[in-house]
Motif scaffolding. Sequence first.
Motif, PDB file in Angstrom:
ATOM      1  N   GLN A  42     -11.869  20.579 -18.770  1.00 21.03           N
ATOM      2  CA  GLN A  42     -10.689  20.538 -17.899  1.00 21.03           C
ATOM      3  C   GLN A  42     -10.664  19.253 -17.079  1.00 21.03           C
ATOM      4  OE1 GLN A  42     -11.219  24.659 -16.070  1.00 21.03           O
ATOM      5  NE2 GLN A  42      -8.988  24.562 -16.221  1.00 21.03           N
ATOM      6  N   ILE A  43     -11.803  18.939 -16.462  1.00 18.18           N
ATOM      7  CA  ILE A  43     -11.875  17.741 -15.620  1.00 18.18           C
ATOM      8  C   ILE A  43     -11.696  16.482 -16.469  1.00 18.18           C
ATOM      9  CG2 ILE A  43     -13.428  16.357 -14.180  1.00 18.18           C
ATOM     10  CD1 ILE A  43     -14.495  18.988 -13.041  1.00 18.18           C
ATOM     11  N   ALA A  44     -12.293  16.474 -17.677  1.00 19.68           N
ATOM     12  CA  ALA A  44     -12.147  15.308 -18.566  1.00 19.68           C
ATOM     13  C   ALA A  44     -10.690  15.084 -18.941  1.00 19.68           C
ATOM     14  CB  ALA A  44     -13.000  15.508 -19.820  1.00 19.68           C
ATOM     15  N   ALA A  45      -9.960  16.172 -19.240  1.00 18.08           N
ATOM     16  CA  ALA A  45      -8.546  16.061 -19.617  1.00 18.08           C
ATOM     17  C   ALA A  45      -7.702  15.555 -18.455  1.00 18.08           C
ATOM     18  CB  ALA A  45      -8.025  17.413 -20.100  1.00 18.08           C
ATOM     19  N   ALA A  46      -7.944  16.110 -17.257  1.00 22.04           N
ATOM     20  CA  ALA A  46      -7.168  15.702 -16.080  1.00 22.04           C
ATOM     21  C   ALA A  46      -7.450  14.252 -15.696  1.00 22.04           C
ATOM     22  CB  ALA A  46      -7.461  16.633 -14.908  1.00 22.04           C
ATOM     23  N   LEU A  47      -8.721  13.848 -15.779  1.00 20.41           N
ATOM     24  CA  LEU A  47      -9.070  12.464 -15.459  1.00 20.41           C
ATOM     25  C   LEU A  47      -8.474  11.495 -16.472  1.00 20.41           C
ATOM     26  CD1 LEU A  47     -12.812  12.807 -14.353  1.00 20.41           C
ATOM     27  CD2 LEU A  47     -10.834  12.278 -12.901  1.00 20.41           C
ATOM     28  N   GLN A  48      -8.410  11.913 -17.735  1.00 20.35           N
ATOM     29  CA  GLN A  48      -7.799  11.061 -18.752  1.00 20.35           C
ATOM     30  C   GLN A  48      -6.308  10.882 -18.472  1.00 20.35           C
ATOM     31  OE1 GLN A  48      -8.250  12.438 -22.794  1.00 20.35           O
ATOM     32  NE2 GLN A  48      -7.121  10.715 -23.655  1.00 20.35           N
ATOM     33  N   MET A  49      -5.638  11.974 -18.096  1.00 17.54           N
ATOM     34  CA  MET A  49      -4.220  11.859 -17.763  1.00 17.54           C
ATOM     35  C   MET A  49      -4.022  10.998 -16.523  1.00 17.54           C
ATOM     36  SD  MET A  49      -1.328  14.809 -17.423  1.00 17.54           S
ATOM     37  CE  MET A  49       0.329  14.397 -16.842  1.00 17.54           C
ATOM     38  N   GLN A  50      -4.898  11.167 -15.549  1.00 15.24           N
ATOM     39  CA  GLN A  50      -4.821  10.323 -14.352  1.00 15.24           C
ATOM     40  C   GLN A  50      -4.979   8.845 -14.725  1.00 15.24           C
ATOM     41  OE1 GLN A  50      -8.183  10.265 -11.481  1.00 15.24           O
ATOM     42  NE2 GLN A  50      -6.690  10.961  -9.953  1.00 15.24           N
ATOM     43  N   GLN A  51      -5.893   8.557 -15.631  1.00 12.89           N
ATOM     44  CA  GLN A  51      -6.096   7.184 -16.089  1.00 12.89           C
ATOM     45  C   GLN A  51      -4.844   6.653 -16.796  1.00 12.89           C
ATOM     46  OE1 GLN A  51      -8.967   6.773 -19.221  1.00 12.89           O
ATOM     47  NE2 GLN A  51      -9.178   4.564 -18.965  1.00 12.89           N
ATOM     48  N   CYS A  52      -4.193   7.516 -17.572  1.00 10.31           N
ATOM     49  CA  CYS A  52      -2.947   7.114 -18.257  1.00 10.31           C
ATOM     50  C   CYS A  52      -1.880   6.723 -17.247  1.00 10.31           C
ATOM     51  CB  CYS A  52      -2.439   8.261 -19.135  1.00 10.31           C
ATOM     52  SG  CYS A  52      -3.435   8.580 -20.607  1.00 10.31           S
ATOM     53  N   ILE A  53      -1.751   7.523 -16.188  1.00 17.18           N
ATOM     54  CA  ILE A  53      -0.747   7.239 -15.163  1.00 17.18           C
ATOM     55  C   ILE A  53      -1.070   5.930 -14.442  1.00 17.18           C
ATOM     56  CG2 ILE A  53       0.174   8.046 -12.943  1.00 17.18           C
ATOM     57  CD1 ILE A  53      -0.035  10.910 -14.076  1.00 17.18           C
ATOM     58  N   GLU A  54      -2.342   5.721 -14.138  1.00 17.78           N
ATOM     59  CA  GLU A  54      -2.738   4.462 -13.486  1.00 17.78           C
ATOM     60  C   GLU A  54      -2.417   3.258 -14.379  1.00 17.78           C
ATOM     61  OE1 GLU A  54      -6.836   5.072 -12.645  1.00 17.78           O
ATOM     62  OE2 GLU A  54      -6.459   6.408 -10.930  1.00 17.78           O
ATOM     63  N   SER A 171       3.260   4.624 -27.352  1.00 19.13           N
ATOM     64  CA  SER A 171       2.737   3.415 -28.000  1.00 19.13           C
ATOM     65  C   SER A 171       1.973   2.552 -26.990  1.00 19.13           C
ATOM     66  CB  SER A 171       3.875   2.617 -28.621  1.00 19.13           C
ATOM     67  OG  SER A 171       3.401   1.425 -29.190  1.00 19.13           O
ATOM     68  N   PHE A 172       2.516   2.416 -25.785  1.00 24.42           N
ATOM     69  CA  PHE A 172       1.861   1.627 -24.743  1.00 24.42           C
ATOM     70  C   PHE A 172       0.486   2.205 -24.416  1.00 24.42           C
ATOM     71  CE2 PHE A 172       0.958   1.114 -20.188  1.00 24.42           C
ATOM     72  CZ  PHE A 172       0.872  -0.274 -20.107  1.00 24.42           C
ATOM     73  N   LEU A 173       0.395   3.520 -24.297  1.00 25.49           N
ATOM     74  CA  LEU A 173      -0.867   4.164 -23.949  1.00 25.49           C
ATOM     75  C   LEU A 173      -1.873   4.090 -25.096  1.00 25.49           C
ATOM     76  CD1 LEU A 173       0.470   7.278 -22.006  1.00 25.49           C
ATOM     77  CD2 LEU A 173      -0.723   5.301 -21.046  1.00 25.49           C
ATOM     78  N   LYS A 174      -1.392   4.185 -26.323  1.00 24.07           N
ATOM     79  CA  LYS A 174      -2.303   4.058 -27.475  1.00 24.07           C
ATOM     80  C   LYS A 174      -2.852   2.635 -27.564  1.00 24.07           C
ATOM     81  CE  LYS A 174      -1.230   6.005 -31.430  1.00 24.07           C
ATOM     82  NZ  LYS A 174      -0.410   6.382 -32.607  1.00 24.07           N
ATOM     83  N   ASN A 175      -1.981   1.664 -27.386  1.00 22.47           N
ATOM     84  CA  ASN A 175      -2.422   0.266 -27.439  1.00 22.47           C
ATOM     85  C   ASN A 175      -3.364  -0.087 -26.287  1.00 22.47           C
ATOM     86  OD1 ASN A 175      -0.896  -0.184 -29.751  1.00 22.47           O
ATOM     87  ND2 ASN A 175       0.908  -0.889 -28.598  1.00 22.47           N
ATOM     88  N   SER A 176      -3.242   0.657 -25.178  1.00 22.30           N
ATOM     89  CA  SER A 176      -4.118   0.424 -24.027  1.00 22.30           C
ATOM     90  C   SER A 176      -5.451   1.149 -24.165  1.00 22.30           C
ATOM     91  CB  SER A 176      -3.425   0.888 -22.743  1.00 22.30           C
ATOM     92  OG  SER A 176      -2.204   0.208 -22.542  1.00 22.30           O
ATOM     93  N   GLY A 177      -5.584   1.969 -25.205  1.00 22.07           N
ATOM     94  CA  GLY A 177      -6.816   2.720 -25.416  1.00 22.07           C
ATOM     95  C   GLY A 177      -6.925   3.970 -24.574  1.00 22.07           C
ATOM     96  N   CYS A 178      -5.826   4.398 -23.963  1.00 21.37           N
ATOM     97  CA  CYS A 178      -5.863   5.586 -23.093  1.00 21.37           C
ATOM     98  C   CYS A 178      -5.808   6.891 -23.891  1.00 21.37           C
ATOM     99  CB  CYS A 178      -4.717   5.549 -22.098  1.00 21.37           C
ATOM    100  SG  CYS A 178      -4.823   4.195 -20.908  1.00 21.37           S
ATOM    101  N   ILE A 179      -5.093   6.885 -25.019  1.00 17.59           N
ATOM    102  CA  ILE A 179      -5.005   8.061 -25.885  1.00 17.59           C
ATOM    103  C   ILE A 179      -5.186   7.619 -27.335  1.00 17.59           C
ATOM    104  CG2 ILE A 179      -3.534   9.430 -24.342  1.00 17.59           C
ATOM    105  CD1 ILE A 179      -1.113   8.586 -26.043  1.00 17.59           C
TER     106      ILE A 179
END
Length: 375
Positions: A42-54, A171-179
């Motif tokens: 749960q924490i890993a998923a939420a932190l990943q989403m937080q990183q995407c938003i940042e 596409s932006f998030l994939k290219n940034s390595g976030c997802i």
Amino acid sequence: MKYRTLKIRHSIFMLGVGLIALAFLSLTVSKRAEPNGCNDQQIAAALQMQQCIERLREQPISEKKFVNDPNRTNLIGLEYSEITTTLGDMAAKRTSTNPDFAALLVKWFSELGVKARDVIAVGSSSSFPALTLATICAAEAMQVLPLIIVSLSASSYGANLPQWTYLDIESFLKNSGCIKYGAIAASLGGERDIASGLDAEGVRYLRHAAQRHLVFLIEEDDIYRNVQQRARLYEQFGKPAVFINVGGAQINVGDYEFTRLLKPGINSFDLRFTPQAQAMSQYFLMRGTPVIHLLNLRKLVLENNLPWDPIPLPIPGTAAIYYHSRIEMVYLWIAIGLAISGWGAFIYGRLKDDLLRRSDVDDHSFILKHYLDRF
């Protein structure tokens, strides 16, 4: 005598109330919040989403856009644009950007028995890009494969900028390595899933978005054939463990009558005897596959103790969805004992009251009989 009887009844009543109150108090004291079994995911998923938003905050979009987006997530669109289909609730769209939604989805996946390397099907509307992002983060945290088909048109304040559609965000998030994962197909969305409510310019923007991101575009105006085409894409690697509907795309939620049956969160009611599916939620329920319905955000946050339209966004790991309550067995037995004792005191009080009343009646009868015998 009567005063003494009332005093005894009152004392017994207060004893019963006190014992039952102590029973409830012991249960309350014994409750302890413990992390869920899937807490790390749960924490890993939420932190990943937080990183995407940042990361999204760094993408230069018009400053005017942030008037509707005080948390500067770049996931909130305009009230109206060329690719806008219907009216939407701005507060609901902002609420959906909470990273805790990724954690909530992990919790639901875990409850449904979704395991690593499972396949999940995702039918997404561009009206809630943040919830699609939350689904991807939850899937990646649990190491499952999300097969996403996205409808490109959006309601107000969704991903409705022609130059910043859902596919552009992804596409932006994939290219940034976030997802890692993204849509396997797209459709125009809107009425009949072919954007029949949009003008030619809006449809052209949507087609161009699919072309520039090399995403297969579904353009099937027959609803039954559309459902079957999507089903083949979803089932190419086997039966999905769950279907997640994001938003209110007609091809995913069906007509008004069927949509009313879907509650926010997990749905698993039996539709095996339905003759033919007119929506993907219906299709999967007919096959015994549970459906997670992400719509009606106000009810969704209320039922899961999440904030409505939070500014700033909450810190991952602090909400109630990361924990569950556990009652210590010793306190549970104490509570049961106290509750039984309290109930016993009530029963004893009633019996005592009945006996005293009967005794009073018998005394009065004896006096009356003695009086009459004198004559």
